[in-house]
Motif scaffolding. Structure first.
Motif, PDB file in Angstrom:
ATOM      1  N   UNK A  18     -14.723  15.197   3.976  1.00 53.99           N
ATOM      2  CA  UNK A  18     -15.547  14.993   2.793  1.00 53.99           C
ATOM      3  C   UNK A  18     -14.758  14.516   1.584  1.00 53.99           C
ATOM      4  N   UNK A  19     -13.430  14.567   1.681  1.00 51.38           N
ATOM      5  CA  UNK A  19     -12.627  14.232   0.511  1.00 51.38           C
ATOM      6  C   UNK A  19     -12.762  12.768   0.146  1.00 51.38           C
ATOM      7  N   UNK A  43      -2.254  -1.387  -4.426  1.00 50.03           N
ATOM      8  CA  UNK A  43      -2.226  -1.571  -2.965  1.00 50.03           C
ATOM      9  C   UNK A  43      -1.653  -0.334  -2.289  1.00 50.03           C
ATOM     10  N   UNK A  44      -0.598   0.198  -2.909  1.00 48.82           N
ATOM     11  CA  UNK A  44       0.045   1.382  -2.348  1.00 48.82           C
ATOM     12  C   UNK A  44      -0.918   2.572  -2.335  1.00 48.82           C
ATOM     13  N   UNK A 100      -3.830   8.917   2.179  1.00 49.98           N
ATOM     14  CA  UNK A 100      -4.912   9.584   2.901  1.00 49.98           C
ATOM     15  C   UNK A 100      -6.035  10.004   1.956  1.00 49.98           C
ATOM     16  N   UNK A 101      -7.247   9.842   2.392  1.00 47.54           N
ATOM     17  CA  UNK A 101      -8.464  10.298   1.704  1.00 47.54           C
ATOM     18  C   UNK A 101      -8.770   9.570   0.398  1.00 47.54           C
ATOM     19  N   UNK A 102      -8.011   8.522   0.088  1.00 50.69           N
ATOM     20  CA  UNK A 102      -8.288   7.805  -1.156  1.00 50.69           C
ATOM     21  C   UNK A 102      -9.418   6.821  -0.914  1.00 50.69           C
ATOM     22  N   UNK A 138       0.493  13.847  -6.320  1.00 46.84           N
ATOM     23  CA  UNK A 138      -0.740  14.339  -6.944  1.00 46.84           C
ATOM     24  C   UNK A 138      -1.943  14.145  -6.021  1.00 46.84           C
ATOM     25  N   UNK A 139      -1.940  13.033  -5.263  1.00 50.30           N
ATOM     26  CA  UNK A 139      -3.040  12.821  -4.303  1.00 50.30           C
ATOM     27  C   UNK A 139      -3.013  13.924  -3.259  1.00 50.30           C
TER      28      UNK A 139
END
Lengths: 158, 659
Positions: free
Chosen positions: B4-5, B29-30, B35-37, B126-127
């Motif tokens: 769900x993230x 781009x990076x 993950x999950x972005x 932070x992600x």
């Protein structure tokens, strides 16, 4: 008590020799009130330093757990720098006292693991000591460069 | 849950501050590869209305449910973005800010690749963290409608009056027997030449009479506990040895007292008795007995001397406990002591004095009743030389401070003009480095001094001064850097324009309040421009010279600013504090008591019936020391949980970073 038998060669097992201009990777754990603010001040004053420090923020250096430091070294960091307020300046009265007392135990322990204790450092950085932090990073990078890449640096070591 | 993230990464250019160093497209781009972005956006100023709207719109459209902003320090704009997120209906603690400015682009301006690597790692960290964050509810605490003002100088007086007028109760604590501070020692104030006492003393009286102000002179703050809105303050009222209810301030005790000591108020230029009132207009007007010098002769206690029977030799220090909502620190400064600067001969020659002593000599209620004389022969000097920047703007260690004290140029010109008005024939020289007449009306004041008063300004720092053994005049030797010639002149009196420095007890005050100090020793503001009177500790404000050298108008402006900031908290009546308190997992706690001994706030208690520790969230300040202490890992700290920090370490070192 017999000293734990450690593989003393852990520091010198290279697979790939590090290049001459190799910059060590320092993982920083900084307290929110003094050291993180000090790092901010270094930035605001545009004090240039090697781009090799990553900073994780915790509220107090008293929150720093020994296994984070070990984990960081295990995952490949060349050095771990823990920074807190000066004695007497702690936002939470005495959190940094606790850190000061815990760190020597950790130094002793990693030495027994065969890791150079210089790879871990605890320093006091106040909110106005951006210049001191910049100097510290330069000096510490140089020190670690002489020691060589971390015991588990995956780029150069097995 | 992981599926769900939907993490939104917002990259801020901060004008050219970040984008000028780091390639933002590359960073975008990076960020997409993490993950999950789900959303990555960049904008010139993320903190602006448009930038905030970008985040809000994405939240409202359901595109993101976690937010990472890569911009400046979270210490700067974390509250801003949290407000924006909350406004879009999301829990504001599902947010994390990556510092890619202060810790990246600004410290590696030449090594752009390096800056980019840091930025990527900080975003990665932070992600990773935000994926583990949990929604939290902020704690709301009540704010007691009372303010403690520490320091009763002009700053503290103004802050106290402003708050009292708004119906908040103010406790004004002052360490000396009277309020008024350094301003009471001044004769006139630049540039208007207002008589200092005429504008100060009415305010002192107002403070004493105001129903909302409790004046606590001759008192010091002993301890401070608690947090914003709920401070428990203990004030030590020093023994005065005089019953303040009975004392009428008649002064008979001081007349009859046989002990004379140098008067601090006149900087040793006059004497006072052991039973004394610092100066005639002191507020409150009670006498004090200085027990360091009193010989306990008992004369003042005699009924024929003290008719109201107010003398109490057995008086003791009293501890008073106060419930305080907000604190304003206006502890002021110490004048610089020029003794270490040997070339000026302050401790060697009688006729070298400091500007504060000159001020007392000029003052109509000073030791010479406003007719300045030189100490060696008590004659009015025919020539005076002022030496500027004594203890200021000096980079040599041990010789003072690097900063400009901001008031010395103006007070030297003021004193020179004042002396010229009394003795128009006198010659006045001012040795300066630069004249900094920066305030409103200051430049005009300086112009007139040079043009109409005939004061001689000589640019250059003095090499040395020495005494003429015959008439005790002082020879000054130096260089006129404008004419590029050596100068040697003789003056009857030399006045050292000493700078302002942080008080000697500033260290103690800082640790008492847990506020920070800047490199120069003064207290540190939360942000040099936008939060100049706030400290990093919520509910504690700083004002006046305690924050840094400034003149009276600036100090008063800050006092009013601090009063208004304190009033904001108290008027609301409640304040949100971050819910970073720790929680004990009762199933895992073994009841070993380790955490209890580590907590400096007494927030942890042992529940005998359950055999486990318990943490009181209201008392816990969220340092997390107990979490690191717990041998079985039974304690976790909100927002800084084990898995939330562990993933940072692993993410940055496993996937990125090391090179």
């Amino acid at each position: 008590m017999a000293k734990a038998k450690a593989d003393k060669n852990i520091e010198t097992k290279y697979e790939l020799a590090p290049p001459k201009e190799w910059t060590p990777f320092i993982f920083g754990i900084f307290c929110n009130w003094c050291s993180f603010a000090g790092a901010d001040q270094a930035g605001t004053s545009r004090m240039q330093r090697p781009a090799n420090l990553r900073i994780m923020r915790v509220m107090c250096s008293g929150r720093v757990e020994a296994h984070w430091i070990l984990e960081a070294l295990k995952e490949g960091a060349d050095a771990v720098l823990v920074c807190g307020c000066h004695i007497g300046d702690c936002h939470y009265v005495e959190g940094n006292f606790k850190t000061v007392r815990r760190m020597p135990l950790l130094f002793k322990m990693i030495e027994q693991f065969g890791v150079n204790p210089k790879r871990i450092r605890f320093e006091f950085i106040s909110a106005s000591e951006g210049a001191e932090l910049t100097e510290l990073i330069k000096e510490y990078s140089e020190e670690i460069r002489k020691i060589g890449p971390g015991p588990f640096n995956k780029y150069f070591k097995k | 849950m992981e599926d769900d993230l939907k993490i939104g990464v917002y990259l801020c250019h901060c004008g050219v501050n970040i984008a000028g160093v780091i390639d933002m497209d590359e960073l975008e781009e990076f960020s997409k590869t993490l993950a999950n972005v789900s959303v990555v956006k960049q904008y010139k100023f993320m903190c602006s209305d448009t930038g905030q709207s970008m985040i809000k719109d994405d939240i409202k459209a359901g595109l993101v449910n976690r937010v990472v902003v890569a911009a400046c320090s979270p210490r700067m704009h974390e509250p801003t973005f949290r407000r924006a997120i909350e406004g879009a209906g999301m829990n504001k603690f599902l947010f994390s800010q990556a510092n890619i400015r202060e810790h990246s682009s600004w410290i590696s301006m030449n090594d752009k690749q390096g800056a980019s690597r840091i930025a990527k790692d900080h975003i990665r960290m932070e992600v990773a963290k935000v994926s583990k964050l949990e929604p939290l509810e902020p704690q709301k605490v009540k704010v007691t409608p009372s303010c403690l003002v520490i320091g009763g100088g002009i700053t503290g007086i103004n802050a106290a009056l402003d708050l009292a007028e708004q119906n908040f109760h103010v406790y004004l604590v002052e360490t000396t027997p009277t309020i008024g501070g350094h301003m009471a020692q001044l004769d006139k104030t630049f540039p208007t030449m207002d008589c200092s006492a005429c504008i100060l003393t009415p305010k002192m009286v107002d403070v004493n009479q105001h129903k909302n102000i409790t004046l606590m002179v001759y008192s010091e703050v002993d301890s401070i506990e608690g947090y914003v809105g709920n401070f428990k303050v203990t004030v030590r009222q020093k023994a005065r040895y005089v019953d303040t209810i009975k004392c009428t301030g008649c002064g008979e005790c001081a007349i009859k007292c046989p002990v004379s000591v140098p008067n601090e108020f006149d900087l040793g230029l006059s004497v006072r008795k052991a039973a004394y009132l610092p100066f005639p207009q002191a507020v409150p007007g009670y006498y004090t007995i200085d027990m360091d010098h009193c010989i306990l002769c008992g004369i003042c206690a005699d009924p024929s001397v003290c008719e109201p029977d107010a003398i109490r030799y057995d008086d003791k220090d009293k501890l008073v406990e106060l419930d305080i909502g907000t604190i304003i620190v206006s502890t002021g400064y110490d004048p610089f002591d020029p003794t270490p600067l040997k070339e000026y001969g302050f401790d060697k020659y009688d006729n070298v004095i400091t500007a504060m002593q000159m001020e007392r000599l000029l003052s109509s209620y000073g030791p010479t009743l406003g007719k300045p004389v030189r100490p060696s022969d008590l004659e009015a000097p025919h020539s005076i030389a002022f030496i500027q920047c004594v203890g200021s703007r000096d980079f040599h260690p041990g010789r003072g401070h690097k900063y400009c004290s901001r008031v010395c140029c103006m007070y030297a010109i003021k004193q020179a003009r004042q002396y010229k008005e009394k003795h128009p024939e006198a010659k006045i020289y001012i040795f300066y480095m630069d004249v900094r007449a920066f305030g409103k009306g200051y430049e005009e004041f300086y112009e007139i001094a040079a043009r109409e008063y005939g004061i001689t300004f000589i640019r250059g720092r003095l090499a040395e001064v020495y005494e003429d053994p015959i008439d005790k005049g002082i020879w000054l030797r130096g260089e006129d850097t404008l004419l590029q010639t050596p100068v040697e002149i003789k003056a009857d009196l030399v006045v050292l324009s000493v700078g302002l420095e942080a008080r000697k007890d500033a260290d103690q005050v800082a640790s008492l309040l847990s506020i920070q100090k800047t490199e120069d020793g003064f207290f540190m503001e939360a942000h040099p421009k936008l939060r100049p009177v706030d400290t990093l500790t919520d509910g504690i404000f700083i004002a006046g010279v305690a924050q840094g050298p400034k003149d009276i108008p600036d100090a008063v402006a800050q006092a009013k600013g601090a009063a208004s900031s304190a009033a904001v908290l108290m008027a609301k009546g409640e304040v949100e504090i971050e819910p970073y308190y720790s929680i004990v997992d009762a199933d895992h706690c073994t009841g070993c008591h380790s955490c209890i001994s580590q907590c400096p706030f007494g927030a942890i208690t042992f529940n005998k019936f359950k055999g486990v520790s318990e943490i009181n969230p209201a008392k816990c300040k969220g340092c997390g020391t107990c979490v690191a202490t717990c041998p079985v890992g039974a304690i976790s700290q909100n927002h800084f949980k084990e898995e939330q920090l562990d993933i940072i370490i692993r993410s940055v070192l496993k996937e990125g970073g090391v090179y």
